[in-house]
Structures are given as structure tokens and as C-alpha cells.
Scaffold this active site. Structure first.
Site, PDB file in Angstrom:
ATOM      1  CG  HIS A 270      -2.762   1.807  -5.620  1.00 11.42           C
ATOM      2  ND1 HIS A 270      -3.697   2.713  -6.052  1.00 11.42           N
ATOM      3  CD2 HIS A 270      -2.032   2.429  -4.675  1.00 11.42           C
ATOM      4  CE1 HIS A 270      -3.523   3.853  -5.400  1.00 11.42           C
ATOM      5  NE2 HIS A 270      -2.529   3.716  -4.558  1.00 11.42           N
ATOM      6  CG  ASP A 328       2.890   1.583   1.503  1.00 10.63           C
ATOM      7  OD1 ASP A 328       1.701   1.608   1.178  1.00 10.63           O
ATOM      8  OD2 ASP A 328       3.485   2.531   2.038  1.00 10.63           O
TER       9      ASP A 328
END
Ligand code: SDX
Length: 393
Positions: A270, A328
């Protein structure tokens, strides 16, 4: 009056805007919506209440919540003529292509809520999009599988209505499983908003030119589709299915570490979180709960995911790069267990994020100081030179 606090992680100079909606501390793995931590909202609130919080800044009273839910429920239907847009797509069109097209087309059907200078029209556009995006998304799914569209049932809650529009068929009775509805609502909540991510920044940039709200949201849908962003949930499940069994995990971890191999572990890493993604923790708990309740806790894909996470987190490469599961990584496992094809994972992310895009768009449009966005560049091209005629080249 909540204490106003500003957090300066040292990037004030590169901050693209000021916002009071969502706060992320990447180092701590903290995500707050109007000050409330995401794990508490996921456990104690529900999606439409979180929508109210994001839009208006405070948790609603019971009366305010009832009024808000009533206003959203009243707008779940789509203009009947919008059905024609679906039939213009090939049957094998990706549902994101359809959602992107239909959301943009809404600006041609709801012109009475496109004047961005009218606060009432901005409010109506916001409610309409939150209300209609489940119908737009469910109908994209129905079209892709050749089943008739199912109209919304306003006696159902938001998540149940979406599930019924996706999975009911006219030929049979369909009763929404409350376990699936709760899991669906939690997935909506975990994806609702996330500061200035790529798709939200796209919506803000589009909105800064004065474009109508429906067009701005369609721009956000387009950006979210990419596999580095919202498309990662589909790419992640397809990666887990390709890995297939735990004994193949080392092969894929080696590929992810190989600089000459473009392969990346989808659902990992991320830009902001450098500790852990708080949403992934809640999603993992939800995956365990939903799959057990559905009697598929031994789902091989979930076993591969858990073993992959364990091996990757034990690998110095990922620790050094501060890589770990993001939002996700587990969401696709839940959605697949609920009966959705991988092509519907990103449309469901877009459905969930519509309230975040709308809230950030309203915050920007409502700020008189805001000007059109105009990013600059570092020029790396040729220096000044005169034109050369083709016969002299
Ligand atoms: C979302 O911004 C948001 O908030 C987005 C989002 C939201 O809610 O809106 O949180 C939703 O988009 C989550 C991210 C979903 N995408 C994926 O899961 C795709 C896989 N992840 C990567 O593509 C990547 O981690 C990103 C895009 C998420 C972040 O990329 P960055 O910030 O540009 O990080 P980076 O590429 O600079 O990575 C640092 C290093 C690099 O190695 P070096 O160049 O330093 O040698 O880590 C490596 C990368 O190669 N790396 C990975 C990796 N992610 C980064 N290596 C293997 N597998 C990965 N997944």
C-alpha cells in the site's frame, strides 16, 4: 466541538487538498472516518449510517437516520429508459465498463440535479447516486449473465436489496440470507472512503473543472478499475486461484521478489499503510466468519491466502519493503463464497466507494476557495529547437 487537530506527516507541501472526512496514519495502520475508527464502525455501525457520517460529519440521531434511509430508499429505481444502455453492450462486456457508462449517462437523465452551484441539487445528486448505484451494479451483473433485471424492493435494507437484485430470478422465491446481508454491508462499509486515493483524486480533479457530479463519479469508476487500485480484488483472487495449492506458494513469492519479473502479489502492499491495513484485519475476520457460516471454511483459496500471508510476512523481503495484505487481499474470497464472479468484485468496490467520492466532491465544491486542479510536471524533453523541413532531415 471536536478538537480540531492537524496531522503533518511532513508532506504538507505535497498534500493535494485539505479534507475533514477521512484520516489515515500509515505508520500506525489507523483509519478514521470523521474521527471514528474503521474497526468500530465495521463492528457497530452499518453502511447507510456510515454514508450519513461521511456526508454530514456526525453520527445521525435515530430520527435523522430514519429520514436519511427513507430518502435513499425512495431513489433506488432507475429511469426505465436507462435499461437501453445495457443492451448496447456486448454480453461479455466487463461489468465495470457498463457501470462506468451508465453512471456517466445518469447526467443525461437527472439534469435536475446537475447544477453544482445549487446546494439542493448537489444534495439530490448525492442521494440519487448512493441510492441508484446498487441497481446500476446489479443490473450490470444480470446483463452479463443473461438474466432479467430485478427491480429494487424498498422493503429491504440496502445490502439485502443489492443481493436480491443480483441473485433473485422471477421464476423462483428468493429470500436474502441475513448472514450474507451482514457480510455485504460490512464490505460496503470497509470500502466507503479512503482519503485521497487515485480514484478519489480523479473525482476531485474532474469536479474542480465544474463537471456535473455524475460525470465525476464515472471518472472515479474508470480510475478504480485498474489492477493497481480497485481492480486488485479481482486480480488477487485470480492469483490465488492460479497458485492453487500451498505447495506452490514459494514459487510465487520468489517471483514477487524477482526484479526481472513484473509479477506482484496482488492484494499486498500500500502506498500509505506501512504497518498494516486496518481494513484487511476486519476483512480477514469476516472471511473466517462468513465461510464458516456458509460451510466452506475449508475453501482451498482461503487456505492458500492464509498460508501465503504467513509465508510472505515471515519473509525479510516483504518486511523490509513493508508489504502486507491490504483491503483487497481477503475481500475477493468472501465475495466468491457469496456467489459473485471475479468480474463483479471491482464493481462492488465502486458501489461501496461512491459515497466516499460523493462526500469528497461535495466537500470540495462547497469550498469557495477551491480552484480548478492543474498539476504541473518536471519537463524532461528536448530543449528549444527550430523546425526542419522534411527534405533537410
Ligand atoms: C487499493 O490509495 C489507496 O488508498 C488505495 C486503496 C483505497 O481504498 O482506495 O487502499 C485501495 O488500491 C489498495 C491497493 C490494491 N493494489 C494491489 O494490491 C496491487 C498490488 N500492490 C502493488 O501494486 C503496490 O503495492 C501498490 C500499488 C498498492 C502500492 O505501490 P507503491 O506505493 O507505488 O509502492 P512501491 O511500488 O513503491 O513499492 C515499494 C517496493 C517496490 O520495490 P522497489 O522498487 O523498492 O525495489 O515494494 C515492491 C515494489 O516493487 N512492491 C511489491 C508489491 N507492492 C510493492 N512487490 C511485490 N508485490 C507487491 N504487491
Amino acid at each position: 466541538q471536536a478538537d480540531v487537530f492537524t496531522f503533518d506527516p511532513g508532506f504538507t507541501s505535497t498534500a493535494s487538498c485539505e479534507s475533514a472526512i477521512t484520516f489515515i496514519d500509515g505508520g500506525k495502520g489507523e483509519l478514521l472516518h470523521r474521527g471514528y475508527p474503521i474497526d468500530q464502525l465495521a463492528a457497530k455501525s452499518h453502511y447507510l449510517e456510515v454514508c450519513y457520517l461521511l456526508l454530514y460529519g456526525e453520527l445521525p440521531s435515530a430520527a435523522q437516520l430514519e429520514d436519511f434511509e427513507g430518502r435513499v430508499t425512495k431513489h433506488t429505481m432507475l429511469h426505465e429508459q436507462m435499461m437501453n444502455f445495457y443492451r448496447g453492450f456486448r454480453r461479455d462486456a466487463h461489468p465495470m465498463a457498463i457501470v462506468c457508462g451508465v453512471m456517466g449517462a445518469m447526467s443525461a437523465f437527472y439534469q435536475d440535479s446537475t447544477d453544482i452551484n445549487d446546494p439542493w441539487q448537489r444534495e439530490v445528486a448525492s442521494i440519487r447516486m448512493i441510492a441508484k448505484v446498487p441497481t446500476v451494479t446489479a443490473w450490470a451483473y444480470k446483463y452479463s449473465i443473461g438474466q432479467p433485471f430485478v427491480y429494487p424492493d424498498n422493503n429491504l435494507d440496502y445490502a439485502s436489496n443489492f443481493l436480491r437484485m443480483c441473485f433473485a430470478v422471477p421464476a423462483e422465491e428468493y429470500v436474502v440470507d441475513p448472514i450474507l446481508a451482514r457480510a455485504m454491508d460490512r464490505i460496503f462499509t470497509l470500502h466507503a472512503d479512503h482519503e485521497q486515493n487515485a480514484s478519489t483524486s480523479t473525482v476531485r480533479l474532474a469536479g474542480s473543472s465544474g463537471a456535473n457530479p455524475f460525470a465525476c463519479i464515472a471518472a472515479g469508476v474508470a480510475c478504480l478499475w485498474g489492477p493497481a487500485h480497485g481492480g486488485a480484488n479481482q486480480a488477487c483472487l485470480e492469483m490465488l486461484q492460479e497458485i492453487g495449492s500451498v505447495d506452490r506458494i514459494p514459487e510465487f513469492i520468489a517471483r514477487a521478489k524477482d526484479k526481472n519479473d513484473p509479477f506482484r502479489l496482488m492484494g499486498f502492499g500500500h502506498r500509505v499503510y506501512k504497518n498494516f491495513d486496518p481494513r484487511a484485519k476486519v476483512m480477514k475476520e469476516s472471511a473466517d466468519e462468513v465461510l464458516e457460516l456458509l460451510g466452506v471454511e475449508n475453501n482451498p483459496v482461503l487456505q492458500v491466502a492464509k498460508e501465503l500471508e504467513k509465508q510472505a510476512l515471515a519473509d525479510p523481503y516483504f518486511a523490509e519493503k513493508k508489504l502486507f495484505p491490504n483491503v483487497d487481499f481477503y475481500s475477493g474470497i468472501i465475495l466468491e463464497a457469496m456467489g459473485f464472479p471475479t468480474s463483479m468484485f471491482t464493481p462492488i468496490f465502486a458501489l461501496s466507494r461512491t459515497v466516499g467520492w460523493i462526500s469528497q466532491w461535495k466537500e470540495m465544491i462547497g469550498d469557495e476557495k477551491q480552484k480548478i486542479g492543474r498539476p504541473r510536471q518536471l519537463y524532461t524533453g528536448a530543449a528549444y529547437r527550430d523546425y526542419v523541413n522534411v527534405e533537410d532531415r
